[in-house]
Design an enzyme around this catalytic site. Structure first.
Site, PDB file in Angstrom:
ATOM      1  N   LYS A  13       0.853  -1.193   0.000  1.00 61.68           N
ATOM      2  CA  LYS A  13       0.000   0.000   0.000  1.00 61.68           C
ATOM      3  C   LYS A  13       0.887   1.241   0.000  1.00 61.68           C
ATOM      4  O   LYS A  13       1.759   1.388   0.873  1.00 61.68           O
ATOM      5  CB  LYS A  13      -0.871  -0.030   1.253  1.00 61.68           C
ATOM      6  CG  LYS A  13      -2.223   0.603   1.117  1.00 61.68           C
ATOM      7  CD  LYS A  13      -3.047   0.270   2.358  1.00 61.68           C
ATOM      8  CE  LYS A  13      -4.391   0.943   2.333  1.00 61.68           C
ATOM      9  NZ  LYS A  13      -5.085   0.764   3.610  1.00 61.68           N
TER      10      LYS A  13
HETATM   11  O1  G3P Z   1      -9.465   1.791   4.441  1.00 57.12           O
HETATM   12  C1  G3P Z   1      -9.084   3.021   4.931  1.00 57.12           C
HETATM   13  C2  G3P Z   1      -9.671   3.204   6.273  1.00 57.12           C
HETATM   14  O2  G3P Z   1      -8.969   2.478   7.227  1.00 57.12           O
HETATM   15  C3  G3P Z   1      -9.814   4.601   6.686  1.00 57.12           C
HETATM   16  O3  G3P Z   1     -10.993   4.636   7.377  1.00 57.12           O
HETATM   17  O4  G3P Z   1     -12.624   5.503   8.934  1.00 57.12           O
HETATM   18  O5  G3P Z   1     -10.181   6.042   9.224  1.00 57.12           O
HETATM   19  O6  G3P Z   1     -11.502   7.069   7.387  1.00 57.12           O
HETATM   20  P1  G3P Z   1     -11.339   5.887   8.276  1.00 57.12           P
END
Ligand code: G3P
Length: 217
Positions: A83
């Site tokens: 990633k």
């Molecule tokens: O897949 C990306 C994710 O982990 C980010 O999620 O909720 O931190 O925006 P969030």
């Protein structure tokens, strides 16, 4: 639609994996921090558990170090997807690692133009962050739809991995638009089963089973 689980918690991955709900796993530095585990150790454990792609994120910001980190990460297991962030250095690392035959997930995508660049750099997955766009009063779903149109217009094979999914409606809308993959926290995947009419209907059936003493075994 493929389901990836967005977590580094082994027990949660195992539980969903046993149900056939896990086509892959995504992690990021925040999720690794939350797990309290060593990145290499926990990533290896996830790769042993899951057959599909397991995204592990680089920590560097310059292309050369990202490529070196990516080469170390892919030694963990065959199903590692490296990633990298959506920066010019990230795209440079994406190109080098995908040219070497490795899966690359380009993350932190917030515009369709960024997704176009990632596809041209050979990304296996592009990760548009829906929830974080919603957080600033933009519509994350518009981004998924734009990327779907653009990739289909030109036949790009990069898979759209709807990320930063916070609700069951994000899952539903991503599926409607045709995102190839969605990654969500275990709690969101588990809450997809909820429907009050299912609970109500089952209660009524159970009452009739008891009243009529219906037995199968
Ligand atoms: O897949 C990306 C994710 O982990 C980010 O999620 O909720 O931190 O925006 P969030």
């Amino acid at each position: 639609m493929k389901f990836f689980v967005d977590t580094a918690e082994i027990d949660a991955i195992a539980e969903l994996n046993d149900l056939g709900m896990v086509d892959g796993v995504t992690t990021n530095p925040s999720l690794i921090k939350k797990s309290g585990r060593d990145i290499i150790e926990v990533t290896k454990e996830i790769c042993d558990l899951v057959d599909g792609p397991v995204s592990a994120e680089v920590t560097a910001t310059d292309a050369e170090t990202m490529i070196a980190e990516g080469r170390k990460l892919v030694e963990i297991a065959e199903n590692i997807a490296v990633k990298v962030p959506l920066t010019w250095d990230g795209l440079k690392a994406c190109k080098a690692l995908s040219d070497d035959g490795h899966m690359v997930n380009v993350t932190l995508c917030f515009s369709a133009n960024q997704a176009l660049l990632a596809a041209k750099a050979g990304a296996t997955f592009i990760s548009p962050f829906i929830g974080r766009l919603d957080d600033i009063n933009l519509d994350g779903m518009d981004l998924i739809a734009d990327i779907r149109d653009i990739y289909d217009n030109y036949g790009f094979e990069t898979q759209i991995l709807a990320a930063s999914i916070r609700s069951v409606n994000h899952v539903l809308e991503s599926a409607r638009i045709g995102a190839d993959v969605m990654t969500a926290p275990p709690a969101v995947i588990k809450s997809m089963i909820n429907h009050p009419l299912t609970d109500k209907g089952l209660d009524a059936f159970l009452k009739d089973i008891a009243a009529a003493d219906i037995k199968i075994l």
